[in-house]
Design a protein around this motif. Structure first.
Motif, mmCIF file in Angstrom:
data_model
loop_
_atom_site.group_PDB
_atom_site.id
_atom_site.type_symbol
_atom_site.label_atom_id
_atom_site.label_comp_id
_atom_site.label_asym_id
_atom_site.label_seq_id
_atom_site.Cartn_x
_atom_site.Cartn_y
_atom_site.Cartn_z
ATOM 1 N N PHE A 5 -4.938 35.438 56.668
ATOM 2 C CA PHE A 5 -4.989 34.130 56.019
ATOM 3 C C PHE A 5 -6.060 33.247 56.630
ATOM 4 N N ASN A 6 -6.860 32.633 55.778
ATOM 5 C CA ASN A 6 -7.783 31.584 56.183
ATOM 6 C C ASN A 6 -7.670 30.488 55.144
ATOM 7 N N PRO A 7 -7.116 29.326 55.503
ATOM 8 C CA PRO A 7 -6.864 28.292 54.501
ATOM 9 C C PRO A 7 -8.120 27.822 53.793
ATOM 10 N N HIS A 8 -9.261 27.929 54.464
ATOM 11 C CA HIS A 8 -10.497 27.437 53.879
ATOM 12 C C HIS A 8 -11.102 28.424 52.893
ATOM 13 N N LYS A 9 -10.493 29.606 52.775
ATOM 14 C CA LYS A 9 -10.928 30.571 51.775
ATOM 15 C C LYS A 9 -9.959 30.613 50.599
ATOM 16 N N ALA A 10 -8.892 29.809 50.687
ATOM 17 C CA ALA A 10 -7.929 29.765 49.582
ATOM 18 C C ALA A 10 -8.612 29.174 48.359
ATOM 19 N N ARG A 11 -8.175 29.570 47.198
ATOM 20 C CA ARG A 11 -8.812 29.121 45.967
ATOM 21 C C ARG A 11 -7.808 28.434 45.051
ATOM 22 N N SER A 12 -8.295 27.425 44.333
ATOM 23 C CA SER A 12 -7.448 26.741 43.368
ATOM 24 C C SER A 12 -7.183 27.639 42.172
ATOM 25 N N THR A 13 -6.143 27.300 41.425
ATOM 26 C CA THR A 13 -5.852 28.037 40.213
ATOM 27 C C THR A 13 -7.014 27.896 39.234
ATOM 28 N N PRO A 14 -7.545 28.981 38.689
ATOM 29 C CA PRO A 14 -8.673 28.880 37.767
ATOM 30 C C PRO A 14 -8.338 27.983 36.582
ATOM 31 N N GLN A 15 -9.302 27.141 36.223
ATOM 32 C CA GLN A 15 -9.137 26.259 35.084
ATOM 33 C C GLN A 15 -10.375 26.368 34.220
ATOM 34 N N GLU A 16 -10.291 25.850 33.001
ATOM 35 C CA GLU A 16 -11.386 25.979 32.066
ATOM 36 C C GLU A 16 -12.295 24.761 32.135
ATOM 37 N N GLY A 17 -13.615 24.991 31.889
ATOM 38 C CA GLY A 17 -14.539 23.893 31.713
ATOM 39 C C GLY A 17 -15.253 23.474 32.976
ATOM 40 N N ALA A 18 -16.351 22.717 32.764
ATOM 41 C CA ALA A 18 -17.176 22.256 33.883
ATOM 42 C C ALA A 18 -16.416 21.287 34.776
ATOM 43 N N ASP A 19 -15.572 20.434 34.170
ATOM 44 C CA ASP A 19 -14.813 19.477 34.966
ATOM 45 C C ASP A 19 -13.873 20.195 35.920
ATOM 46 N N ALA A 20 -13.235 21.273 35.446
ATOM 47 C CA ALA A 20 -12.338 22.037 36.301
ATOM 48 C C ALA A 20 -13.105 22.681 37.438
ATOM 49 N N SER A 21 -14.304 23.176 37.162
ATOM 50 C CA SER A 21 -15.132 23.781 38.200
ATOM 51 C C SER A 21 -15.503 22.755 39.256
ATOM 52 N N ALA A 22 -15.841 21.535 38.826
ATOM 53 C CA ALA A 22 -16.173 20.474 39.772
ATOM 54 C C ALA A 22 -14.954 20.107 40.612
ATOM 55 N N ARG A 23 -13.795 20.080 39.981
ATOM 56 C CA ARG A 23 -12.562 19.777 40.709
ATOM 57 C C ARG A 23 -12.319 20.802 41.804
ATOM 58 N N GLN A 24 -12.504 22.066 41.457
ATOM 59 C CA GLN A 24 -12.292 23.127 42.434
ATOM 60 C C GLN A 24 -13.274 23.003 43.594
ATOM 61 N N ARG A 25 -14.544 22.735 43.275
ATOM 62 C CA ARG A 25 -15.548 22.591 44.334
ATOM 63 C C ARG A 25 -15.233 21.411 45.236
ATOM 64 N N LEU A 26 -14.772 20.325 44.646
ATOM 65 C CA LEU A 26 -14.426 19.142 45.447
ATOM 66 C C LEU A 26 -13.256 19.430 46.378
ATOM 67 N N ILE A 27 -12.231 20.110 45.861
ATOM 68 C CA ILE A 27 -11.077 20.425 46.702
ATOM 69 C C ILE A 27 -11.474 21.362 47.828
ATOM 70 N N GLU A 28 -12.265 22.369 47.514
ATOM 71 C CA GLU A 28 -12.656 23.334 48.544
ATOM 72 C C GLU A 28 -13.562 22.684 49.592
ATOM 73 N N ALA A 29 -14.474 21.821 49.155
ATOM 74 C CA ALA A 29 -15.344 21.114 50.099
ATOM 75 C C ALA A 29 -14.521 20.175 50.978
ATOM 76 N N ALA A 30 -13.611 19.418 50.345
ATOM 77 C CA ALA A 30 -12.780 18.490 51.106
ATOM 78 C C ALA A 30 -11.894 19.239 52.092
#
Length: 207
Positions: A5-30
């Protein structure tokens, strides 16, 4: 040794659209920045720079830095519980044997270069101690873990399953903090020895 386990490699649930991709990137960066440098030390400018998004996107998606912090903790908590509780439940083993897995499993986490302690403990430590929001989020996470430990303790024949779960929970929290401060993964083994003393009577009864 393979780190599970590495928490910083965990991934958000896949979502559709550019907004969802930005959300995932923001969560992973944060996640990466908050865990390593601290919530207070990291501003939204650093998060959007790391994520490669605009500040307006962060506020459109989360509304505030506080809501971003909550989203990070929710994702991190789910990923950690899926890993940790999944490791306890893996394969065929008696309840006592599953409880004895706790600290060897934690040691795997402590050995990871990206181990920066518990996000929930860190979040409560960093925020206003009179503000219960972070505390309630941390307690909700802890409740799920303790309920699972309590169920295993009950199946193992503990007279006070809830009490034993809380004792193990205290050892878990202590080991996490000690490992973060000392950078010594072997504190998990010391905590495991203490846990064995608590579990030994159950093992004897099961024998």
């Amino acid at each position: 040794m393979t780190v599970t386990f590495n928490p910083h490699k965990a991934r958000s649930t896949p979502q559709e659209g550019a907004d969802a991709s930005a959300r995932q990137r923001l969560i992973e960066a944060a996640t990466r920045l908050f865990c390593q440098y601290g919530i207070t030390a990291v501003g939204v400018d650093a998060v959007v720079a790391e994520a490669g998004t605009a500040k307006a996107t962060l506020y459109k998606t989360f509304g505030s830095k506080e809501k971003l912090v909550e989203a990070v903790l929710e994702r991190e908590g789910q990923a950690w519980r899926d890993w940790f509780l999944g490791e306890l439940a893996r394969g065929e083993a008696a309840p006592v044997a599953r409880l004895r897995r706790i600290f060897p499993v934690l040691r795997q986490w402590f050995c990871d270069d990206a181990f920066f302690g518990c996000p929930f403990i860190n979040a409560v430590a960093e925020t206003d101690k009179r503000d219960d929001r972070m505390r309630q989020i941390a307690l909700a996470h802890k409740k799920v873990v303790l309920e699972t430990l309590g169920k295993l303790a009950e199946e193992a024949g503990a007279r006070d399953p809830g009490g034993l779960a809380h004792q193990l929970g205290l050892l878990i929290d202590g080991a996490i903090v000690a490992a973060m401060i000392t950078k010594d993964a072997n504190v998990a083994l010391l905590a495991g020895e203490t846990a064995d003393a608590l579990l030994r009577p159950l093992a004897a009864e099961a024998a």
